[in-house]
Write a protein that holds these residues in place. Structure first.
Motif, PDB file in Angstrom:
ATOM      1  N   ALA A 212     -10.136 -10.733 -11.893  1.00  0.00           N
ATOM      2  CA  ALA A 212      -9.460 -11.589 -10.908  1.00  0.00           C
ATOM      3  C   ALA A 212     -10.504 -12.415 -10.160  1.00  0.00           C
ATOM      4  CB  ALA A 212      -8.635 -10.737  -9.946  1.00  0.00           C
ATOM      5  N   ASP A 213     -11.058 -13.407 -10.855  1.00  0.00           N
ATOM      6  CA  ASP A 213     -12.162 -14.192 -10.308  1.00  0.00           C
ATOM      7  C   ASP A 213     -11.806 -14.910  -9.022  1.00  0.00           C
ATOM      8  OD1 ASP A 213     -10.684 -15.718 -12.590  1.00  0.00           O
ATOM      9  OD2 ASP A 213     -11.533 -17.314 -11.351  1.00  0.00           O
ATOM     10  N   GLY A 214     -10.544 -15.238  -8.847  1.00  0.00           N
ATOM     11  CA  GLY A 214     -10.130 -16.001  -7.672  1.00  0.00           C
ATOM     12  C   GLY A 214     -10.216 -15.241  -6.368  1.00  0.00           C
ATOM     13  N   VAL A 215     -10.381 -13.913  -6.431  1.00  0.00           N
ATOM     14  CA  VAL A 215     -10.450 -13.120  -5.200  1.00  0.00           C
ATOM     15  C   VAL A 215     -11.743 -12.310  -5.137  1.00  0.00           C
ATOM     16  CG1 VAL A 215      -7.947 -12.980  -4.928  1.00  0.00           C
ATOM     17  CG2 VAL A 215      -9.138 -11.224  -6.272  1.00  0.00           C
ATOM     18  N   ALA A 216     -12.741 -12.711  -5.909  1.00  0.00           N
ATOM     19  CA  ALA A 216     -13.941 -11.890  -6.061  1.00  0.00           C
ATOM     20  C   ALA A 216     -15.049 -12.285  -5.094  1.00  0.00           C
ATOM     21  CB  ALA A 216     -14.441 -11.953  -7.503  1.00  0.00           C
ATOM     22  N   GLY A 217     -14.821 -12.117  -3.793  1.00  0.00           N
ATOM     23  CA  GLY A 217     -15.846 -12.383  -2.792  1.00  0.00           C
ATOM     24  C   GLY A 217     -16.517 -11.094  -2.336  1.00  0.00           C
ATOM     25  N   ARG A 218     -17.734 -11.242  -1.778  1.00  0.00           N
ATOM     26  CA  ARG A 218     -18.482 -10.067  -1.315  1.00  0.00           C
ATOM     27  C   ARG A 218     -18.737 -10.065   0.183  1.00  0.00           C
ATOM     28  NH1 ARG A 218     -23.473  -9.716  -2.715  1.00  0.00           N
ATOM     29  NH2 ARG A 218     -23.870 -11.762  -3.652  1.00  0.00           N
ATOM     30  N   PHE A 219     -18.615 -11.229   0.835  1.00  0.00           N
ATOM     31  CA  PHE A 219     -18.977 -11.350   2.243  1.00  0.00           C
ATOM     32  C   PHE A 219     -17.803 -11.870   3.060  1.00  0.00           C
ATOM     33  CE2 PHE A 219     -23.060 -11.817  -0.017  1.00  0.00           C
ATOM     34  CZ  PHE A 219     -23.794 -10.805   0.606  1.00  0.00           C
ATOM     35  N   PRO A 220     -16.975 -10.991   3.610  1.00  0.00           N
ATOM     36  CA  PRO A 220     -15.865 -11.446   4.449  1.00  0.00           C
ATOM     37  C   PRO A 220     -16.349 -12.257   5.643  1.00  0.00           C
ATOM     38  CG  PRO A 220     -15.561  -9.156   3.823  1.00  0.00           C
ATOM     39  CD  PRO A 220     -16.955  -9.534   3.400  1.00  0.00           C
ATOM     40  N   ILE A 221     -15.558 -13.235   6.030  1.00  0.00           N
ATOM     41  CA  ILE A 221     -15.874 -14.083   7.177  1.00  0.00           C
ATOM     42  C   ILE A 221     -15.299 -13.428   8.429  1.00  0.00           C
ATOM     43  CG2 ILE A 221     -15.515 -16.365   8.207  1.00  0.00           C
ATOM     44  CD1 ILE A 221     -15.164 -17.403   5.282  1.00  0.00           C
ATOM     45  N   PRO A 222     -16.115 -13.168   9.452  1.00  0.00           N
ATOM     46  CA  PRO A 222     -15.636 -12.421  10.619  1.00  0.00           C
ATOM     47  C   PRO A 222     -14.384 -13.010  11.267  1.00  0.00           C
ATOM     48  CG  PRO A 222     -18.020 -12.599  10.681  1.00  0.00           C
ATOM     49  CD  PRO A 222     -17.564 -13.455   9.537  1.00  0.00           C
ATOM     50  N   GLU A 223     -14.337 -14.340  11.432  1.00  0.00           N
ATOM     51  CA  GLU A 223     -13.179 -14.958  12.068  1.00  0.00           C
ATOM     52  C   GLU A 223     -11.908 -14.750  11.241  1.00  0.00           C
ATOM     53  OE1 GLU A 223     -16.720 -17.767  12.955  1.00  0.00           O
ATOM     54  OE2 GLU A 223     -16.089 -16.353  11.386  1.00  0.00           O
ATOM     55  N   VAL A 224     -12.049 -14.776   9.923  1.00  0.00           N
ATOM     56  CA  VAL A 224     -10.893 -14.578   9.045  1.00  0.00           C
ATOM     57  C   VAL A 224     -10.438 -13.122   9.112  1.00  0.00           C
ATOM     58  CG1 VAL A 224     -10.013 -14.831   6.703  1.00  0.00           C
ATOM     59  CG2 VAL A 224     -11.729 -16.431   7.570  1.00  0.00           C
TER      60      VAL A 224
ATOM     61  N   ARG B 236     -14.021  -3.901  10.702  1.00  0.00           N
ATOM     62  CA  ARG B 236     -15.338  -4.525  10.844  1.00  0.00           C
ATOM     63  C   ARG B 236     -15.703  -5.117   9.494  1.00  0.00           C
ATOM     64  NH1 ARG B 236     -19.556  -1.622   8.564  1.00  0.00           N
ATOM     65  NH2 ARG B 236     -18.945   0.440   7.779  1.00  0.00           N
ATOM     66  N   VAL B 237     -16.629  -6.069   9.493  1.00  0.00           N
ATOM     67  CA  VAL B 237     -17.028  -6.686   8.237  1.00  0.00           C
ATOM     68  C   VAL B 237     -17.787  -5.683   7.377  1.00  0.00           C
ATOM     69  CG1 VAL B 237     -18.497  -8.435   7.175  1.00  0.00           C
ATOM     70  CG2 VAL B 237     -17.049  -9.042   9.112  1.00  0.00           C
ATOM     71  N   VAL B 238     -17.300  -5.491   6.170  1.00  0.00           N
ATOM     72  CA  VAL B 238     -17.955  -4.641   5.183  1.00  0.00           C
ATOM     73  C   VAL B 238     -18.269  -5.507   3.963  1.00  0.00           C
ATOM     74  CG1 VAL B 238     -17.746  -2.634   3.665  1.00  0.00           C
ATOM     75  CG2 VAL B 238     -16.713  -2.592   5.962  1.00  0.00           C
ATOM     76  N   THR B 239     -19.515  -5.579   3.567  1.00  0.00           N
ATOM     77  CA  THR B 239     -19.909  -6.371   2.410  1.00  0.00           C
ATOM     78  C   THR B 239     -20.142  -5.453   1.206  1.00  0.00           C
ATOM     79  OG1 THR B 239     -22.266  -6.267   2.949  1.00  0.00           O
ATOM     80  CG2 THR B 239     -20.989  -8.079   3.906  1.00  0.00           C
ATOM     81  N   THR B 240     -20.176  -6.054   0.038  1.00  0.00           N
ATOM     82  CA  THR B 240     -20.487  -5.302  -1.178  1.00  0.00           C
ATOM     83  C   THR B 240     -21.632  -5.979  -1.914  1.00  0.00           C
ATOM     84  OG1 THR B 240     -18.852  -6.523  -2.484  1.00  0.00           O
ATOM     85  CG2 THR B 240     -18.111  -4.490  -1.413  1.00  0.00           C
TER      86      THR B 240
ATOM     87  N   GLY C  31     -10.621 -14.565   0.005  1.00  0.00           N
ATOM     88  CA  GLY C  31     -11.259 -14.965   1.251  1.00  0.00           C
ATOM     89  C   GLY C  31     -10.358 -14.809   2.453  1.00  0.00           C
ATOM     90  N   GLY C  32      -9.039 -14.907   2.218  1.00  0.00           N
ATOM     91  CA  GLY C  32      -8.087 -14.638   3.284  1.00  0.00           C
ATOM     92  C   GLY C  32      -7.246 -15.797   3.749  1.00  0.00           C
ATOM     93  N   ALA C  33      -7.427 -17.002   3.205  1.00  0.00           N
ATOM     94  CA  ALA C  33      -6.658 -18.151   3.685  1.00  0.00           C
ATOM     95  C   ALA C  33      -5.167 -17.943   3.497  1.00  0.00           C
ATOM     96  CB  ALA C  33      -7.108 -19.430   2.971  1.00  0.00           C
ATOM     97  N   MET C  34      -4.759 -17.531   2.292  1.00  0.00           N
ATOM     98  CA  MET C  34      -3.332 -17.348   2.050  1.00  0.00           C
ATOM     99  C   MET C  34      -2.786 -16.152   2.809  1.00  0.00           C
ATOM    100  SD  MET C  34      -1.174 -17.255  -1.520  1.00  0.00           S
ATOM    101  CE  MET C  34      -2.061 -15.851  -2.210  1.00  0.00           C
TER     102      MET C  34
END
Length: 320
Positions: free
Chosen positions: A231-243, A220-224, A181-184
């Motif tokens: 690697a389940d801990g990093v398996a997101g599909r929708f990046p958050i624009p602010e992040v 730009r935001v690219v979704t999948t 998600g990008g926090a770290m």
């Protein structure tokens, strides 16, 4: 001045609100691993704590803020580690914690969430389905929704890892950071680019979950449509624009690695560092394996971000 949502003064102040057992984690050169990889490798170990991952640095801030506001309940969506961390931090402060997770999440992580006293709601689908359900629960119950990476507490808590790297006086010229998600990545990257701007910040994601890396590359935001990675801990599909905006300001590069390299990285961390890690924690080593020439002779630090893994699955990966 690096233009992000984060603030260095708040990051420094955060250390006063995080339980000391999650701070000042080991940072050391692993000679055996370095010899195998052809470069100097330093490990920043974030697994030697009650939740076996870095996430409590952020949930300690969230839980402290909520109790200060007089709130009594909180909900989050989690691939497993955030839920454990929020359950741990919330229980110590008397918060009722609800965690929404997918049934696909590793059983070991789900069991730990229950053991820490949180209410666990399971949904079919993937992490994005869990995010939607957590938002519904927050609205239905009128409680705070914790959104990992969007909520600044999660980013600035993780950013304290960057403070420790910068203040250690390490000679590392590159830091490899798992990217989900990008926090770290944004937290550590922000601090390093502020205090040690010559250090290269490289984010690493699996080919099977590339949304944030593709977004960084295309600015730009690219979704999948789906993810396919161990690697389940990093398996997101929708990046958050602010992040993504924060990541664009602090990351020098974002790379993708194969599942085979992730597994090979897990094996190397076991055999040469004695560490049992979850797949997300092996992403940095996987990046070196896939581009040895790039890192040859350099001093690379990699953050071992989590050690919550189903042992049966781990045994299949590492010994298979």
């Amino acid at each position: 001045m690096i233009a992000t949502r984060l603030d260095l003064a708040r990051v420094r102040a955060a250390r006063r609100d995080i339980n000391p057992m999650f701070l000042d984690t080991p940072l050391y050169e692993c000679d055996a691993l370095g010899r195998e990889l052809g470069c100097t490798v330093s490990i920043k170990l974030e697994t030697a704590n009650p939740v076996r991952c870095f996430k409590a640095r952020g949930t300690e801030l969230v839980a402290g803020l909520l109790t200060g506001q007089g709130r009594t309940a909180v909900v989050c969506a989690s691939a497993g580690n955030l839920g454990q961390a929020l359950a741990w931090s919330g229980r110590r402060r008397g918060l009722d914690v609800t965690v929404v997770a997918t049934r696909r999440a590793p059983a070991a992580k789900l069991d730990r969430i229950r053991a820490l006293g949180a209410e666990l709601l399971l949904v079919d689908g993937d992490f994005e389905t869990a995010r939607e359900r957590a938002a519904e629960v927050a609205r239905e119950r009128g409680i705070r929704l914790v959104e990992d990476s969007l909520d600044l507490e999660t980013c600035e808590g993780a950013a304290t890892i960057g403070l420790e790297l910068a203040e250690a006086g390490s000679s590392a010229d590159t830091v490899l950071i798992a990217l989900g998600g990008g926090a770290m990545a944004t937290g550590v990257g922000y601090v390093l680019k502020t205090l040690a701007p010559d250090v290269e910040v490289i984010c690493v994601q699996p080919h099977g979950a590339p949304a944030m890396t593709r977004s960084w590359r295309e600015r730009r935001v690219v979704t999948t449509d789906s993810t396919d990675t161990i690697a389940d801990g990093v398996a997101g599909r929708f990046p958050i624009p602010e992040v993504l905006d924060d990541l664009l300001a602090v990351a020098d590069d974002a790379v993708l690695v194969s599942e085979a390299s992730i597994v090979a990285g897990m094996r190397l961390l076991l055999h040469h560092a004695g560490l049992v890690v979850e797949p997300s924690a092996a992403l940095g080593v996987a990046a070196i394996l896939e581009d040895r020439e790039r890192f040859a002779g350099r001093h690379v630090a990699t953050i071992i971000c989590g050690g919550n893994v189903d042992l049966d699955a781990y045994d299949r990966w590492v010994r298979g």
